[in-house]
Every structure is written in C-alpha cells, then in structure tokens.
Design a protein around this motif. Sequence first.
Motif, PDB file in Angstrom:
ATOM      1  N   SER A   1      15.736 102.094 -63.425  1.00  0.00           N
ATOM      2  CA  SER A   1      14.522 101.997 -64.231  1.00  0.00           C
ATOM      3  C   SER A   1      14.067 103.381 -64.699  1.00  0.00           C
ATOM      4  CB  SER A   1      13.398 101.342 -63.424  1.00  0.00           C
ATOM      5  OG  SER A   1      13.002 102.200 -62.364  1.00  0.00           O
ATOM      6  N   GLU A   2      13.187 103.387 -65.677  1.00  0.00           N
ATOM      7  CA  GLU A   2      12.630 104.646 -66.155  1.00  0.00           C
ATOM      8  C   GLU A   2      11.853 105.338 -65.047  1.00  0.00           C
ATOM      9  OE1 GLU A   2      10.150 106.410 -69.961  1.00  0.00           O
ATOM     10  OE2 GLU A   2       9.595 104.431 -69.189  1.00  0.00           O
ATOM     11  N   ASN A   3      11.134 104.565 -64.244  1.00  0.00           N
ATOM     12  CA  ASN A   3      10.337 105.143 -63.169  1.00  0.00           C
ATOM     13  C   ASN A   3      11.206 105.880 -62.161  1.00  0.00           C
ATOM     14  OD1 ASN A   3       8.895 104.375 -60.197  1.00  0.00           O
ATOM     15  ND2 ASN A   3       7.571 105.287 -61.755  1.00  0.00           N
ATOM     16  N   GLU A   4      12.400 105.343 -61.879  1.00  0.00           N
ATOM     17  CA  GLU A   4      13.289 106.000 -60.913  1.00  0.00           C
ATOM     18  C   GLU A   4      13.774 107.343 -61.462  1.00  0.00           C
ATOM     19  OE1 GLU A   4      15.439 102.540 -58.319  1.00  0.00           O
ATOM     20  OE2 GLU A   4      15.996 102.648 -60.437  1.00  0.00           O
ATOM     21  N   ILE A   5      14.054 107.396 -62.767  1.00  0.00           N
ATOM     22  CA  ILE A   5      14.424 108.670 -63.376  1.00  0.00           C
ATOM     23  C   ILE A   5      13.262 109.647 -63.274  1.00  0.00           C
ATOM     24  CG2 ILE A   5      15.023 109.823 -65.543  1.00  0.00           C
ATOM     25  CD1 ILE A   5      17.353 108.283 -64.622  1.00  0.00           C
TER      26      ILE A   5
ATOM     27  N   PRO B   1      26.449 111.348 -62.082  1.00  0.00           N
ATOM     28  CA  PRO B   1      26.787 110.970 -60.702  1.00  0.00           C
ATOM     29  C   PRO B   1      25.829 111.577 -59.677  1.00  0.00           C
ATOM     30  CG  PRO B   1      28.776 111.523 -61.908  1.00  0.00           C
ATOM     31  CD  PRO B   1      27.627 111.904 -62.797  1.00  0.00           C
ATOM     32  N   GLN B   2      25.466 112.857 -59.851  1.00  0.00           N
ATOM     33  CA  GLN B   2      24.531 113.485 -58.920  1.00  0.00           C
ATOM     34  C   GLN B   2      23.124 112.911 -59.082  1.00  0.00           C
ATOM     35  OE1 GLN B   2      26.773 114.898 -60.873  1.00  0.00           O
ATOM     36  NE2 GLN B   2      27.495 116.887 -60.111  1.00  0.00           N
ATOM     37  N   VAL B   3      22.727 112.641 -60.327  1.00  0.00           N
ATOM     38  CA  VAL B   3      21.406 112.047 -60.573  1.00  0.00           C
ATOM     39  C   VAL B   3      21.313 110.673 -59.920  1.00  0.00           C
ATOM     40  CG1 VAL B   3      19.848 111.169 -62.365  1.00  0.00           C
ATOM     41  CG2 VAL B   3      21.047 113.339 -62.710  1.00  0.00           C
ATOM     42  N   PHE B   4      22.357 109.882 -60.065  1.00  0.00           N
ATOM     43  CA  PHE B   4      22.346 108.526 -59.498  1.00  0.00           C
ATOM     44  C   PHE B   4      22.337 108.570 -57.969  1.00  0.00           C
ATOM     45  CE2 PHE B   4      24.611 104.389 -58.612  1.00  0.00           C
ATOM     46  CZ  PHE B   4      23.500 103.603 -58.882  1.00  0.00           C
ATOM     47  N   GLU B   5      23.023 109.548 -57.384  1.00  0.00           N
ATOM     48  CA  GLU B   5      22.979 109.684 -55.922  1.00  0.00           C
ATOM     49  C   GLU B   5      21.558 109.995 -55.455  1.00  0.00           C
ATOM     50  OE1 GLU B   5      25.216 109.113 -53.553  1.00  0.00           O
ATOM     51  OE2 GLU B   5      26.512 108.329 -55.157  1.00  0.00           O
ATOM     52  N   MET B   6      20.840 110.831 -56.201  1.00  0.00           N
ATOM     53  CA  MET B   6      19.448 111.128 -55.858  1.00  0.00           C
ATOM     54  C   MET B   6      18.581 109.878 -55.980  1.00  0.00           C
ATOM     55  SD  MET B   6      18.834 114.830 -57.687  1.00  0.00           S
ATOM     56  CE  MET B   6      17.101 114.789 -57.201  1.00  0.00           C
ATOM     57  N   ILE B   7      18.841 109.062 -56.998  1.00  0.00           N
ATOM     58  CA  ILE B   7      18.084 107.823 -57.173  1.00  0.00           C
ATOM     59  C   ILE B   7      18.337 106.878 -56.007  1.00  0.00           C
ATOM     60  CG2 ILE B   7      17.915 105.739 -58.600  1.00  0.00           C
ATOM     61  CD1 ILE B   7      18.447 107.541 -61.038  1.00  0.00           C
ATOM     62  N   LYS B   8      19.588 106.748 -55.585  1.00  0.00           N
ATOM     63  CA  LYS B   8      19.893 105.872 -54.455  1.00  0.00           C
ATOM     64  C   LYS B   8      19.246 106.380 -53.176  1.00  0.00           C
ATOM     65  CE  LYS B   8      24.398 105.833 -54.986  1.00  0.00           C
ATOM     66  NZ  LYS B   8      25.822 105.446 -54.756  1.00  0.00           N
ATOM     67  N   ALA B   9      19.210 107.711 -53.005  1.00  0.00           N
ATOM     68  CA  ALA B   9      18.545 108.281 -51.826  1.00  0.00           C
ATOM     69  C   ALA B   9      17.052 107.982 -51.861  1.00  0.00           C
ATOM     70  CB  ALA B   9      18.798 109.786 -51.764  1.00  0.00           C
ATOM     71  N   THR B  10      16.459 108.035 -53.042  1.00  0.00           N
ATOM     72  CA  THR B  10      15.042 107.713 -53.188  1.00  0.00           C
ATOM     73  C   THR B  10      14.778 106.250 -52.850  1.00  0.00           C
ATOM     74  OG1 THR B  10      14.805 109.381 -54.921  1.00  0.00           O
ATOM     75  CG2 THR B  10      13.091 107.712 -54.790  1.00  0.00           C
ATOM     76  N   ARG B  11      15.683 105.370 -53.259  1.00  0.00           N
ATOM     77  CA  ARG B  11      15.542 103.952 -52.921  1.00  0.00           C
ATOM     78  C   ARG B  11      15.582 103.740 -51.414  1.00  0.00           C
ATOM     79  NH1 ARG B  11      19.902 101.521 -57.326  1.00  0.00           N
ATOM     80  NH2 ARG B  11      18.559 101.690 -59.188  1.00  0.00           N
ATOM     81  N   ASN B  12      16.449 104.464 -50.747  1.00  0.00           N
ATOM     82  CA  ASN B  12      16.576 104.318 -49.287  1.00  0.00           C
ATOM     83  C   ASN B  12      15.358 104.833 -48.547  1.00  0.00           C
ATOM     84  OD1 ASN B  12      19.142 103.231 -49.639  1.00  0.00           O
ATOM     85  ND2 ASN B  12      20.161 105.217 -49.429  1.00  0.00           N
ATOM     86  N   ASP B  13      14.597 105.723 -49.187  1.00  0.00           N
ATOM     87  CA  ASP B  13      13.414 106.278 -48.531  1.00  0.00           C
ATOM     88  C   ASP B  13      12.204 105.364 -48.601  1.00  0.00           C
ATOM     89  OD1 ASP B  13      14.805 108.532 -47.872  1.00  0.00           O
ATOM     90  OD2 ASP B  13      14.118 109.707 -49.598  1.00  0.00           O
ATOM     91  N   LEU B  14      12.309 104.284 -49.433  1.00  0.00           N
ATOM     92  CA  LEU B  14      11.185 103.379 -49.569  1.00  0.00           C
ATOM     93  C   LEU B  14      10.947 102.611 -48.258  1.00  0.00           C
ATOM     94  CD1 LEU B  14      11.832 101.953 -53.160  1.00  0.00           C
ATOM     95  CD2 LEU B  14      10.165 103.686 -52.484  1.00  0.00           C
ATOM     96  N   PRO B  15       9.722 102.302 -47.891  1.00  0.00           N
ATOM     97  CA  PRO B  15       9.433 101.669 -46.610  1.00  0.00           C
ATOM     98  C   PRO B  15       9.702 100.184 -46.603  1.00  0.00           C
ATOM     99  CG  PRO B  15       7.386 102.050 -47.813  1.00  0.00           C
ATOM    100  CD  PRO B  15       8.481 102.673 -48.627  1.00  0.00           C
ATOM    101  N   PHE B  16      10.300  99.626 -47.639  1.00  0.00           N
ATOM    102  CA  PHE B  16      10.579  98.179 -47.661  1.00  0.00           C
ATOM    103  C   PHE B  16      11.936  97.921 -48.270  1.00  0.00           C
ATOM    104  CE2 PHE B  16       8.019  99.432 -51.306  1.00  0.00           C
ATOM    105  CZ  PHE B  16       8.801  99.043 -52.378  1.00  0.00           C
TER     106      PHE B  16
END
Length: 358
Positions: A306-310, A343-358
Amino acid sequence: MQVIRGKVQKAKKVVLYGPEGIGKSSLAARFPRPIFIDTEGSTTEMDVDRLPKPTSWEMLKQQVQWVKQQAGQFGTLVIDTIDWAELLCNESVCAAHQKRGIEDFGYGKGYIYAEEEFGRFLNLLSDVIEAGINVVLNAHSQIVKFEQPDEMGAYDRYQLKLGKKTGSRTAALVKEWADMVLFINYKTFSVATDDKGRKHKGQGGVRTVYATHHPAWDAKNRHGLPDEFPLDYAHIAHIFEGPTNAQPVQTPPVATPPVQEAWGKMTDEQQLPQEQQPSAEEALKPHIPTDIPASLRDLMVQHQVSENEIQIVVSKRGYYPMDTPIANYDPGFVEGVLVGAWPQVFEMIKATRNDLPF
C-alpha cells in the motif's frame, strides 16, 4: 572429480533478430509452451500467454524470476524484445546514479555500468535455462558500417540493435551468451530487365533464416543447421524435441501472472448479494492511487504494497514526512531509490509488517 562424457541435453539459449515485422514473434510463438515478456507491447494480436508489460528493470527481473519457478508449466521464456529491455536497463542505471542519460557519466563509465548490470541479467536468464526452460531473445537489427583490419575498405553489415553507440558492449555479451543466433531477413533476387543483362531489379522477398556467420550479418548455431532455410519452425523443431531437466505437469494450469494469484473464497456468512459481491482478490487488494509513477505502482501491485507502507519506510529513513503523498516525491528518488532498490525496500516493508502488534 566427476567426468561427464557425451552430449548433455538441456534447454537452449536462442537469439532471433531481424528487421521489424519480419516474423520474429510468430516464430518464437512456435517454441514449446512459450510465455512472453512483451517489453514493447507488440504481441497484443497474438494468441499467446504473456506477462504484463514491464515498466521498470526491477519488474522485468522479477518476472524472469517468476517464470523460473514455473518449470513444467512453461517450456520457453520469450523476451520480446531484448533491445527494449536494454532501454529499461539503461534507465535503471541512470536513475541509480542520478544521471539523465547513459552518456552523462563521462569517459564511457555509463556503458560499463550498463554492461555489468546486463551481464547479471544474462546470468539470471541462465538460471532459467538450468531450470529446464528455453530462453528466446527477440531483437531488432541495425545496419552498421564495418571495417576489418586485414581488408581493404568498409562495408555494411547487419547487427543486433543493442548498444547503438560504440562504447556499448551489450551486443557482444548477448552473442557470446547464446547457443544459437539466427538472423531473419527478406531474400531478394536480382532479375535482368533488358536483353543484354545490363539492367537489373530486385524481385521476390522470401523470408529467410540465416544460421551461420557471413560478412554481411552475425549468426551462429551448434546444431549443424544449413546456412539458410525458409522461415518455418519445422526446420529447427528437432532441436527442442529432446527432454530437459524440467518436470512437466500432467495438466498445466491456465497461465496467470504473479499479480493475479487466487486469494481463496469467502465463507457463506461473508457472502454478499451477487450484484454487490466483489471478487476475493479485489476485496483484499490495498488501495494504490493511480497518480503514483507506473514503474513503482506496478511493483506495489505485484507485491500487494500500500501507499501507507511506502510512506512509513520512507519517513523512517528521513527522506520525506509521513504524510507526503508518493505522487509528490521527486521522480529521481522514485526511480533511483524506490524502484532501483526495490528488493531492499520490500524487505523493510515486510519487517515493518512483522513489527505490528496484531
């Protein structure tokens, strides 16, 4: 050490080149179970499987990676054309170094960077070969003035339309990489128009494939093909009939691009009236504004970003405030950082997803 003796049957690396409209795409469509990456959008009138037109070099590479994973479903990857793919490569190199053009680097450095990046792409295509999938690179031809050191005078010859400038080295890379380089052209015949045979005119125009080297064109093959033959797949079909290391499936599924993967069905309790019910895929897709540059937007669609994740990862790095729309980002930043280092940007996005509390 293990000694491997005799012929090794494996997928083939093929280059088909010639003038526009000669029939390169139609010939490639006859190869075993082809899937096209149509970089120039010229196969819309053909009944073939294809992936969406890549809008960035990164998207093209990811499409190739996806095809590599489909061994058994597809037998041939066709990139149509490789000279348009080279344009994406040059744009990516320029964006990564914040240059407006490949010659802005100075001292030929831009061509060196492009050669290195293109070489890595050919290595990726070699991985597709190892997976048991043939690779066909379609290319346009160009006529260049050629002069050999041991010959008197210069003459015209056909070459791959890659690296139109003398500093480019991508054409040589592609020719070295390929097992087979076939030149396709119209063969004309000279016919006398007077009784004494002093005046002639061209006649005919038979589409012909040239499979061996000639002073007037580049060509090669390792399969004992005749010097020339009519443009018909039947003349080379025997080369691709042998088994490769790909494992065919019993019932190949319908070819679907990676951005069209199924999301599963909703439960009965979740069902809406038929006229109101969106598809499961549409329901789970993140909203991506249409004013985002196409090269980035296509990657976001492909990876469901999503745009928000970017905006989150960009703001964490301090590039732009969190509430800045992607459409307001500098185009050089979008192409050189977000697309060029996806590829590096997407890895950061996936790491951000994993940090979410749900």
